[in-house]
Design an enzyme around this catalytic site. Structure first.
Site, PDB file in Angstrom:
ATOM      1  CE  LYS A  35      -2.199  -3.887  -7.608  1.00  0.00           C
ATOM      2  NZ  LYS A  35      -1.418  -3.605  -8.757  1.00  0.00           N
TER       3      LYS A  35
ATOM      4  CD  GLU B 143       2.315  -0.111  -5.021  1.00  0.00           C
ATOM      5  OE1 GLU B 143       1.678   1.138  -4.705  1.00  0.00           O
ATOM      6  OE2 GLU B 143       1.646  -0.947  -5.566  1.00  0.00           O
TER       7      GLU B 143
ATOM      8  CE  LYS C 154       0.089   3.033  -7.165  1.00  0.00           C
ATOM      9  NZ  LYS C 154      -0.101   1.874  -6.726  1.00  0.00           N
TER      10      LYS C 154
ATOM     11  CG  ASP D 203       3.503   1.221  -7.825  1.00  0.00           C
ATOM     12  OD1 ASP D 203       4.601   0.505  -7.838  1.00  0.00           O
ATOM     13  OD2 ASP D 203       2.491   0.813  -7.924  1.00  0.00           O
TER      14      ASP D 203
ATOM     15  CB  SER E 118      -2.897   5.008  -9.191  1.00  0.00           C
ATOM     16  OG  SER E 118      -1.597   4.580  -9.504  1.00  0.00           O
TER      17      SER E 118
ATOM     18  CE  LYS F  65       1.316   3.089 -10.912  1.00  0.00           C
ATOM     19  NZ  LYS F  65       1.375   1.697 -10.495  1.00  0.00           N
TER      20      LYS F  65
ATOM     21  N   GLY G 215      -5.226  -1.742  -6.993  1.00  0.00           N
ATOM     22  CA  GLY G 215      -6.197  -1.637  -8.268  1.00  0.00           C
ATOM     23  C   GLY G 215      -5.397  -2.121  -9.566  1.00  0.00           C
TER      24      GLY G 215
ATOM     25  CG  ASP H  48       1.390  -4.270  -6.702  1.00  0.00           C
ATOM     26  OD1 ASP H  48       0.963  -5.475  -6.948  1.00  0.00           O
ATOM     27  OD2 ASP H  48       1.094  -3.315  -7.243  1.00  0.00           O
TER      28      ASP H  48
HETATM   29  O1  OSB Z   1       1.155  -1.136  -9.566  1.00  0.00           O
HETATM   30  O2  OSB Z   1      -0.560  -0.562  -8.639  1.00  0.00           O
HETATM   31  C1  OSB Z   1       0.157  -0.888  -9.822  1.00  0.00           C
HETATM   32  C2  OSB Z   1      -2.592  -0.373 -12.540  1.00  0.00           C
HETATM   33  C3  OSB Z   1      -2.106  -1.515 -13.352  1.00  0.00           C
HETATM   34  C4  OSB Z   1      -1.427  -2.335 -13.209  1.00  0.00           C
HETATM   35  C5  OSB Z   1      -0.575  -1.936 -11.904  1.00  0.00           C
HETATM   36  C6  OSB Z   1      -0.590  -0.970 -11.126  1.00  0.00           C
HETATM   37  C7  OSB Z   1      -1.752  -0.436 -11.362  1.00  0.00           C
HETATM   38  C8  OSB Z   1      -2.212   0.931 -10.596  1.00  0.00           C
HETATM   39  C9  OSB Z   1      -3.450   1.398 -10.898  1.00  0.00           C
HETATM   40  O3  OSB Z   1      -1.388   1.657  -9.827  1.00  0.00           O
HETATM   41  C10 OSB Z   1      -4.408   1.496  -9.464  1.00  0.00           C
HETATM   42  C11 OSB Z   1      -5.790   1.465  -9.864  1.00  0.00           C
HETATM   43  O4  OSB Z   1      -6.521   0.787 -10.436  1.00  0.00           O
HETATM   44  O5  OSB Z   1      -6.374   2.749  -9.488  1.00  0.00           O
HETATM   45 MG    MG Z   2       1.751  -1.104  -7.662  1.00  0.00          MG
END
Ligand code: OSB
Ligand code: MG
Length: 369
Positions: free
Chosen positions: A262, A213, A161, A188, A135, A163, A290, A238
């Protein structure tokens, strides 16, 4: 036997590189490690609540309070050891899924260690290697993002992924697609948009994304269902999926076609498995999200991702992607391009390094019956 002692540690660990989402930029992570002790065996859990209530309404401080003042006293007063009994008992308290999950995870690790079995063997994992993914946060410029992606691809990651947020979305996807026409790519938004921006979001359909996402805030299941009708790209939820019931409502309403699981967000492994099984019966695939966990939380994620309906690459990366010095030894690494091997020892199957936990600890409390 009975649980003799439960320890809560509040830790702060710096990231190897800042992580920026639509919530803002973060340079380190504050989280709670939970240890349960019974007869010389220690179970480890990680609570994924963050310092600020941005991703979720929970924070490290609310989770500390709920764990210390309600969940731990429940365990001691009822003499609970089994995670299944804990899950049932903890239902009397509303919400606070991340706090509930942290302690449940520790009880699962303890249970599996006492039986000498890898954690996922207690509930039928079917996978020895987990499809990895990375990510990638928002950067100051598109060239900087492209450079980071190139670097991760060079390390063997096969799914990226990114953001997104208003102002950092369509053009960014366009630039990535020009350079990597066939990359497994998804985006995401962490709830950064509203239904008024539906026409803009539809432009993302041009980029063959695996999924988009959480475009809207957590409680907008209805708006997600309206957007999904207008888009060909599958939506994945999510933040909206906080329980079995919210997963059921989302699928019945058509709010998404993919579910991010999660364990922290949904309140533990038992609730995560209920959601997993329901999605499987419904024909909806899931994957493991994650929260930039330490190796302890990430090992728990690897175990849950062994279940059969985890059908997409996961937000599971090597220790080196997150932390200079992870809390476990050896660190988690890619076993071959695109995959991470599930630890095979008893329980979580990873070795937490006590000195590193102590070094990163900013507050600690030892609780006894
Ligand atoms: O939205 O998936 C999310 C990290 C912190 C809070 C929310 C998210 C995330 C990530 C990181 O996208 C994913 C990872 O742990 O590699
Ligand atoms: Mg997410």
């Amino acid at each position: 036997m009975a649980i003799e002692r439960i320890e809560l540690n509040l830790l702060r660990l710096p990231y190897v590189h800042f992580f920026e989402t639509s919530f803002g930029r973060a340079y380190d992570r504050t989280f709670i490690i939970i240890r349960v002790y019974e007869d010389g065996v220690v179970g480890y859990g990680e609570c994924v609540a963050e310092e600020k209530p941005l991703y979720s309404g929970e924070t490290t401080e609310t989770a500390w309070h709920i764990t210390r003042d309600f969940l731990v006293p429940l365990v001691f007063s009822r003499g609970i050891i089994e995670p299944e009994d804990y899950y049932e008992a903890a239902r009397v308290f509303r919400g606070n899924q991340m706090a509930k999950a942290g302690l449940e995870l520790a009880l699962w690790d303890l249970k599996a260690k006492k039986q000498g079995l890898p954690l996922n063997r207690l509930w039928g994992g079917v996978r020895e290697e987990i499809p990895a993914g990375v990510s990638v946060g928002i950067e100051d410029s598109v060239p900087e993002l492209l450079a980071r992606i190139e670097n991760y691809l060079g390390q063997g990651y096969e799914r990226i992924k990114i953001k997104i947020k208003p102002g950092w979305d369509v053009d960014v996807c366009q630039a990535i697609r020009e350079k990597y026409p066939d990359l497994l790519l998804q985006a995401d938004a962490n709830g950064a948009y509203s239904i008024e921006q539906a026409e803009h979001l539809r432009k993302l359909d041009a980029f063959k994304l695996l999924m988009v996402e959480q475009p809207f805030p957590p409680y907008d299941l209805w708006d997600h269902s309206q957007l999904q009708r207008k888009m060909t790209t599958p939506l994945c939820l999510d933040e909206s999926i906080i329980s079995f019931d919210s997963a059921r409502a989302a699928l019945e309403m058509g709010s998404c076609r993919i579910v991010n699981i999660k364990v922290g967000r949904v309140g533990g492994i038992i609730e995560a498995r209920r959601i997993h099984d329901y999605c499987q019966r419904y024909g909806v695939g899931v994957w493991c999200g994650g929260m930039l966990e330490s190796g302890i939380g990430r090992a728990h994620n690897l175990h849950i991702a062994t279940l059969p309906n985890f059908k997409y690459p996961n937000d599971l990366s090597a220790s080196a992607r997150y932390y200079q010095e992870d809390l476990i030894e050896p660190p988690i690494s890619l076993s071959r391009p695109g995959y991470i091997r599930v630890p095979e020892g008893p329980g979580l199957g990873v070795n937490p390094v006590e000195e590193r936990i102590e070094k990163a600890t900013v507050r600690k409390e030892v609780l006894k019956p």
